[in-house]
Design an enzyme around this catalytic site. Structure first.
Site, mmCIF file in Angstrom:
data_model
loop_
_atom_site.group_PDB
_atom_site.id
_atom_site.type_symbol
_atom_site.label_atom_id
_atom_site.label_comp_id
_atom_site.label_asym_id
_atom_site.label_seq_id
_atom_site.Cartn_x
_atom_site.Cartn_y
_atom_site.Cartn_z
ATOM 1 N N LYS A 1 0.841 -1.201 0.000
ATOM 2 C CA LYS A 1 0.000 0.000 0.000
ATOM 3 C C LYS A 1 0.880 1.257 0.000
ATOM 4 O O LYS A 1 2.092 1.187 0.240
ATOM 5 C CB LYS A 1 -0.903 0.000 1.231
ATOM 6 C CG LYS A 1 -0.143 0.078 2.555
ATOM 7 C CD LYS A 1 -1.074 0.076 3.738
ATOM 8 C CE LYS A 1 -0.283 0.164 5.051
ATOM 9 N NZ LYS A 1 -1.162 0.252 6.216
ATOM 10 N N ARG B 1 -9.702 0.009 15.812
ATOM 11 C CA ARG B 1 -9.767 0.677 14.510
ATOM 12 C C ARG B 1 -10.754 -0.113 13.657
ATOM 13 O O ARG B 1 -11.925 -0.223 13.994
ATOM 14 C CB ARG B 1 -8.389 0.734 13.859
ATOM 15 C CG ARG B 1 -7.395 1.629 14.551
ATOM 16 C CD ARG B 1 -6.156 1.908 13.712
ATOM 17 N NE ARG B 1 -5.763 0.798 12.838
ATOM 18 C CZ ARG B 1 -4.599 0.737 12.202
ATOM 19 N NH1 ARG B 1 -3.711 1.711 12.332
ATOM 20 N NH2 ARG B 1 -4.308 -0.301 11.432
ATOM 21 N N TYR C 1 13.282 31.204 7.049
ATOM 22 C CA TYR C 1 12.209 31.933 7.717
ATOM 23 C C TYR C 1 12.457 32.067 9.221
ATOM 24 O O TYR C 1 12.824 31.095 9.891
ATOM 25 C CB TYR C 1 10.875 31.224 7.506
ATOM 26 C CG TYR C 1 10.406 31.193 6.073
ATOM 27 C CD1 TYR C 1 10.169 32.370 5.372
ATOM 28 C CD2 TYR C 1 10.191 29.984 5.427
ATOM 29 C CE1 TYR C 1 9.726 32.344 4.059
ATOM 30 C CE2 TYR C 1 9.746 29.947 4.116
ATOM 31 C CZ TYR C 1 9.513 31.127 3.435
ATOM 32 O OH TYR C 1 9.082 31.098 2.138
ATOM 33 N N MET D 1 8.947 24.620 1.599
ATOM 34 C CA MET D 1 8.177 23.683 0.784
ATOM 35 C C MET D 1 9.015 23.050 -0.322
ATOM 36 O O MET D 1 8.858 21.854 -0.615
ATOM 37 C CB MET D 1 6.969 24.384 0.162
ATOM 38 C CG MET D 1 6.082 23.452 -0.652
ATOM 39 S SD MET D 1 4.663 24.275 -1.404
ATOM 40 C CE MET D 1 3.674 24.654 0.044
#
Length: 381
Positions: free
Chosen positions: A32, A130, A260, A308
């Site tokens: 997966k 779950r 930043y 990013m």
């Protein structure tokens, strides 16, 4: 050029090792999330050639992608809403997990539309809270499945569950869960079902808990070279290397703020390198201030916040130039940094590091059963 290099021979080794340790149980390789970021089609072909006989995925879309690639091995898909159109996976001979009466009825309705029998695996919640039917709802699910089986709409091929803490060798959870599981299987058989497969074991249990093997084990993270049991090494081999390159180098004086917020300032005169990879590519933002990369065989710190699309490395006095390789992630024997280190820096687990590597990073494959193939623009060497 940024790239993720996947060593299919390492994955083949891991599949064989897990198959050997968990035998005679069969192996369902969990592929997966694009095989934990390693490439689902290439990994699936490799593990099927090296000990696995089943594949496990989360969604029907993942299962259908395997079928579209020509992979015919048994596949179990386990995460679906009751409103899912199950006709495509049933038509493609994909086994489906069932956690409720509503699920099995929806699957049976689609099977009836097709004039086919759907193969299902009933899932019991043995304590993880779950997916899976709670124990109090298990009798109703078993009776519904048995009734639909009599009408030829479903075939109950398996019964399964999920372990809470198989990675902890001292956990008391596992024995309690297995007892609940055995009781549920016995009830299903008394009700007339005859599941050929029982499966609960993940990578940790497949390697470390023979009692949980039953007829099938479901390794995931172990296939990709992460040792799943704390304090134990079974000989798994890491398969993935993530590499970028330097885009820009600049000389800066001591005290230069970087990125930043200027959380980081250079401690002395030196150089900064810009690397065009960021959290959109899977370099976790939370690792800023702690993470290191390898340039010219030496480790250097990431300076300041990861953005990013880019991050900055403090080269110090290290000589480097645009175009030089930057190794973000590599097997331990190749000098790292390892996925376990990145997980510590980002305060997460290796699974998230692997699956976070984005689509902008091309995969390149070395060795393995897929050495003659190329899919979706990836390169196979």
């Amino acid at each position: 050029m940024s790239e993720a290099i996947v060593d299919l021979d390492a994955i083949a080794h891991n599949a064989e090792l897990i198959a050997h340790r968990s035998g005679p149980a069969a192996v369902m390789a969990v592929v997966k999330a694009d095989a934990f970021g390693h490439g689902m089609i290439e990994v699936a072909r490799t593990v099927l050639a090296h000990g696995a006989s089943w594949l496990g995925v989360a969604t029907a879309q993942e299962a259908l992608r395997l079928r579209a690639a020509g992979i015919t091995a048994p596949v179990l898909s386990w995460l679906h809403g009751v409103g899912t159109d199950f006709r495509s996976p049933i038509r493609a001979d994909v086994d489906l997990s069932v956690s409720s009466v509503a699920h099995v009825n929806a699957i049976a309705a689609c099977a009836a539309d097709l004039g086919r029998t759907a193969s299902v695996h009933l899932k019991l919640d043995t304590g993880l809270s779950r997916g899976g039917a709670p124990e109090r709802q298990w009798p109703a699910l078993v009776r519904a499945a048995r009734n639909l089986e009599r009408h030829g709409l479903v075939r109950v091929r398996g019964v399964w569950s999920h372990l809470i803490s198989a990675d902890d060798p001292d956990s008391a959870h596992t024995s309690a869960q297995l007892a609940r599981f055995d009781h549920a299987v016995a009830f299903a058989r008394e009700a007339g079902l005859d599941p050929e497969l029982r499966h609960v074991a993940n990578s940790a249990a497949a390697l470390n808990s023979p009692r949980s093997a039953y007829e099938l084990v479901r390794p995931g993270i172990g296939l990709y070279g992460v040792e799943p049991v704390a304090g134990r090494r079974f000989g798994l081999r890491a398969a993935l290397t993530l590499r970028g390159h330097i885009l820009l180098v600049k000389d800066v004086p001591a005290g230069t703020g970087v990125s930043y917020g200027h959380d980081y300032a250079t401690p002395r005169d030196g150089r900064l390198a810009l690397v065009p990879l960021g959290y959109a590519d899977g370099v976790p933002r939370l690792a800023g201030g702690r993470a290191q990369v390898r340039i010219g065989g030496r480790r250097r710190p990431i300076a300041g916040r990861i953005a990013m699309d880019q991050f900055v490395v403090d080269l110090g006095a290290l000589a480097a130039q645009p175009g030089d390789d930057v190794v973000l992630l590599a097997p331990e024997q190749h000098g790292g940094p390892t996925v376990d280190e990145w997980a510590q820096w980002a305060r997460t687990l290796p699974h998230e590091i692997f699956t976070g590597i984005g689509d902008r990073v091309p995969r390149r494959y070395l060795g393995g059963a897929a050495a003659h193939t190329s899919t979706e623009g990836n390169t196979v060497v």
